[in-house]
Scaffold this motif. Sequence first.
Motif, PDB file in Angstrom:
ATOM      1  N   ILE A  29       5.502 -25.105  11.728  1.00 30.68           N
ATOM      2  CA  ILE A  29       4.130 -25.318  11.500  1.00 30.68           C
ATOM      3  C   ILE A  29       3.374 -26.185  12.083  1.00 30.68           C
ATOM      4  O   ILE A  29       2.123 -26.004  12.738  1.00 30.68           O
ATOM      5  N   ASP A  30       3.943 -27.482  11.936  1.00 36.83           N
ATOM      6  CA  ASP A  30       3.364 -28.625  12.449  1.00 36.83           C
ATOM      7  C   ASP A  30       3.153 -28.867  14.100  1.00 36.83           C
ATOM      8  O   ASP A  30       2.291 -29.440  14.517  1.00 36.83           O
ATOM      9  N   THR A  31       3.891 -28.282  14.728  1.00 35.71           N
ATOM     10  CA  THR A  31       3.947 -28.427  16.222  1.00 35.71           C
ATOM     11  C   THR A  31       3.850 -27.171  17.161  1.00 35.71           C
ATOM     12  O   THR A  31       3.078 -27.506  17.983  1.00 35.71           O
ATOM     13  N   LEU A  32       4.268 -26.003  16.848  1.00 35.85           N
ATOM     14  CA  LEU A  32       4.291 -24.971  17.569  1.00 35.85           C
ATOM     15  C   LEU A  32       2.957 -24.227  17.126  1.00 35.85           C
ATOM     16  O   LEU A  32       2.656 -23.087  17.747  1.00 35.85           O
ATOM     17  N   ALA A  33       2.567 -24.702  15.895  1.00 38.51           N
ATOM     18  CA  ALA A  33       1.354 -23.827  15.483  1.00 38.51           C
ATOM     19  C   ALA A  33       1.373 -22.214  15.484  1.00 38.51           C
ATOM     20  O   ALA A  33       0.266 -21.754  16.204  1.00 38.51           O
ATOM     21  N   PRO A  34       1.957 -21.821  14.817  1.00 38.92           N
ATOM     22  CA  PRO A  34       2.172 -20.383  14.863  1.00 38.92           C
ATOM     23  C   PRO A  34       0.944 -19.905  14.003  1.00 38.92           C
ATOM     24  O   PRO A  34       0.569 -20.230  13.013  1.00 38.92           O
ATOM     25  N   LYS A  35       0.675 -18.332  14.156  1.00 40.98           N
ATOM     26  CA  LYS A  35      -0.510 -17.797  13.646  1.00 40.98           C
ATOM     27  C   LYS A  35      -0.060 -17.343  12.275  1.00 40.98           C
ATOM     28  O   LYS A  35      -0.772 -17.213  11.336  1.00 40.98           O
ATOM     29  N   GLU A  36       1.124 -16.958  12.351  1.00 37.70           N
ATOM     30  CA  GLU A  36       1.910 -16.007  11.218  1.00 37.70           C
ATOM     31  C   GLU A  36       3.195 -16.682  10.856  1.00 37.70           C
ATOM     32  O   GLU A  36       4.105 -16.624  11.824  1.00 37.70           O
ATOM     33  N   ILE A  37       3.282 -17.366   9.781  1.00 38.74           N
ATOM     34  CA  ILE A  37       4.526 -18.167   9.576  1.00 38.74           C
ATOM     35  C   ILE A  37       5.527 -17.209   9.099  1.00 38.74           C
ATOM     36  O   ILE A  37       6.690 -17.739   8.885  1.00 38.74           O
ATOM     37  N   LYS A  38       4.933 -15.913   8.635  1.00 36.00           N
ATOM     38  CA  LYS A  38       6.106 -14.996   8.050  1.00 36.00           C
ATOM     39  C   LYS A  38       7.135 -14.585   9.289  1.00 36.00           C
ATOM     40  O   LYS A  38       8.165 -14.251   8.951  1.00 36.00           O
ATOM     41  N   PRO A  56      24.858 -31.965  17.014  1.00 30.93           N
ATOM     42  CA  PRO A  56      24.238 -30.659  16.641  1.00 30.93           C
ATOM     43  C   PRO A  56      23.595 -30.125  18.007  1.00 30.93           C
ATOM     44  O   PRO A  56      23.120 -30.702  18.808  1.00 30.93           O
ATOM     45  N   LEU A  57      23.802 -28.676  17.666  1.00 29.33           N
ATOM     46  CA  LEU A  57      23.160 -27.866  18.792  1.00 29.33           C
ATOM     47  C   LEU A  57      21.970 -27.060  18.337  1.00 29.33           C
ATOM     48  O   LEU A  57      22.343 -26.422  17.215  1.00 29.33           O
ATOM     49  N   VAL A  58      20.738 -26.934  18.809  1.00 31.33           N
ATOM     50  CA  VAL A  58      19.659 -26.346  18.554  1.00 31.33           C
ATOM     51  C   VAL A  58      19.529 -25.242  19.626  1.00 31.33           C
ATOM     52  O   VAL A  58      19.277 -25.785  20.536  1.00 31.33           O
ATOM     53  N   THR A  59      19.325 -24.053  19.217  1.00 25.34           N
ATOM     54  CA  THR A  59      18.598 -22.880  20.015  1.00 25.34           C
ATOM     55  C   THR A  59      17.380 -22.584  19.471  1.00 25.34           C
ATOM     56  O   THR A  59      17.237 -22.019  18.256  1.00 25.34           O
ATOM     57  N   VAL A  60      16.490 -22.502  20.615  1.00 23.59           N
ATOM     58  CA  VAL A  60      15.093 -22.015  19.824  1.00 23.59           C
ATOM     59  C   VAL A  60      14.700 -20.647  20.920  1.00 23.59           C
ATOM     60  O   VAL A  60      14.379 -20.880  22.074  1.00 23.59           O
ATOM     61  N   ASP A  61      14.803 -19.307  20.301  1.00 27.18           N
ATOM     62  CA  ASP A  61      14.137 -18.341  20.995  1.00 27.18           C
ATOM     63  C   ASP A  61      13.004 -18.113  20.710  1.00 27.18           C
ATOM     64  O   ASP A  61      12.527 -18.152  19.211  1.00 27.18           O
ATOM     65  N   LEU A  62      11.895 -18.001  21.763  1.00 24.54           N
ATOM     66  CA  LEU A  62      10.614 -17.731  21.251  1.00 24.54           C
ATOM     67  C   LEU A  62       9.799 -17.049  22.454  1.00 24.54           C
ATOM     68  O   LEU A  62      10.358 -16.840  23.648  1.00 24.54           O
ATOM     69  N   ARG A  63       8.615 -16.455  22.106  1.00 25.88           N
ATOM     70  CA  ARG A  63       7.890 -15.843  23.228  1.00 25.88           C
ATOM     71  C   ARG A  63       7.030 -16.904  24.177  1.00 25.88           C
ATOM     72  O   ARG A  63       6.961 -18.083  23.720  1.00 25.88           O
ATOM     73  N   PRO A  64       7.139 -16.628  25.288  1.00 24.29           N
ATOM     74  CA  PRO A  64       6.266 -17.536  26.074  1.00 24.29           C
ATOM     75  C   PRO A  64       4.966 -18.017  25.798  1.00 24.29           C
ATOM     76  O   PRO A  64       4.432 -17.298  25.144  1.00 24.29           O
ATOM     77  N   GLY A  65       4.543 -19.074  26.332  1.00 20.87           N
ATOM     78  CA  GLY A  65       3.513 -19.605  25.980  1.00 20.87           C
ATOM     79  C   GLY A  65       2.984 -21.138  25.650  1.00 20.87           C
ATOM     80  O   GLY A  65       2.074 -21.716  25.638  1.00 20.87           O
ATOM     81  N   ARG A  66       4.040 -21.589  25.047  1.00 19.42           N
ATOM     82  CA  ARG A  66       3.789 -22.942  24.361  1.00 19.42           C
ATOM     83  C   ARG A  66       4.025 -23.938  25.344  1.00 19.42           C
ATOM     84  O   ARG A  66       4.786 -23.858  26.323  1.00 19.42           O
ATOM     85  N   GLU A  67       3.010 -24.861  25.246  1.00 15.34           N
ATOM     86  CA  GLU A  67       3.093 -26.155  26.078  1.00 15.34           C
ATOM     87  C   GLU A  67       4.155 -26.900  26.033  1.00 15.34           C
ATOM     88  O   GLU A  67       4.834 -26.911  24.804  1.00 15.34           O
ATOM     89  N   PRO A  68       4.590 -27.670  27.336  1.00 12.33           N
ATOM     90  CA  PRO A  68       5.951 -28.469  27.017  1.00 12.33           C
ATOM     91  C   PRO A  68       5.536 -29.659  26.028  1.00 12.33           C
ATOM     92  O   PRO A  68       6.246 -30.029  25.342  1.00 12.33           O
ATOM     93  N   GLU A  69       4.307 -29.999  25.753  1.00 17.18           N
ATOM     94  CA  GLU A  69       3.973 -30.786  24.610  1.00 17.18           C
ATOM     95  C   GLU A  69       4.415 -30.583  23.145  1.00 17.18           C
ATOM     96  O   GLU A  69       4.806 -31.285  22.345  1.00 17.18           O
ATOM     97  N   ARG A  70       4.041 -29.461  23.101  1.00 16.04           N
ATOM     98  CA  ARG A  70       4.332 -28.460  21.621  1.00 16.04           C
ATOM     99  C   ARG A  70       5.909 -28.454  21.507  1.00 16.04           C
ATOM    100  O   ARG A  70       6.364 -28.749  20.470  1.00 16.04           O
ATOM    101  N   LYS A  71       6.716 -28.016  22.406  1.00 17.25           N
ATOM    102  CA  LYS A  71       8.059 -28.001  22.467  1.00 17.25           C
ATOM    103  C   LYS A  71       8.671 -29.356  22.197  1.00 17.25           C
ATOM    104  O   LYS A  71       9.419 -29.519  21.429  1.00 17.25           O
ATOM    105  N   LYS A  72       8.106 -30.610  23.220  1.00 21.72           N
ATOM    106  CA  LYS A  72       8.468 -31.771  22.919  1.00 21.72           C
ATOM    107  C   LYS A  72       8.187 -32.302  21.358  1.00 21.72           C
ATOM    108  O   LYS A  72       9.291 -32.988  20.764  1.00 21.72           O
ATOM    109  N   ALA A  73       7.157 -32.050  20.748  1.00 20.71           N
ATOM    110  CA  ALA A  73       7.077 -32.519  19.357  1.00 20.71           C
ATOM    111  C   ALA A  73       7.953 -31.815  18.600  1.00 20.71           C
ATOM    112  O   ALA A  73       8.162 -32.447  17.466  1.00 20.71           O
TER     113      ALA A  73
END
Length: 120
Positions: A29-38, A56-73
Amino acid sequence: MPVIRIEVPEGTATAVKGRIRDGVKQAVIDTLAPKEIKYDYVAVREAFGIIGDGLPLVTVDLRPGREPERKKALVDAIAAILNSELAVDPVDLYVLFRETPAENHYTGGTPLPDWVPADQ
């Protein structure tokens, strides 16, 4: 919407896994700024391995469009959570982002729309 899977060492306490999950949901919520947290899906699961050697290993599957700064945050926020909960040094954290077109993401039998920033 992202789908986030966090793999932690076997034997990690349920309460710790719960705090990691809750913290990562807030970080989304704080970094990728989704419109719908549902549509934010976060799962923490145990895996065979040790911190610093495969976990630890973290995998994030998402739709394209987030800026590199959001991902880094998001990565920085996850690193802080895992450091707090499991004493993980950020250098031992591996995060993989996989972007796939919106038409490949379904919920309730309906494809999700293209991702756009919450302020648009």
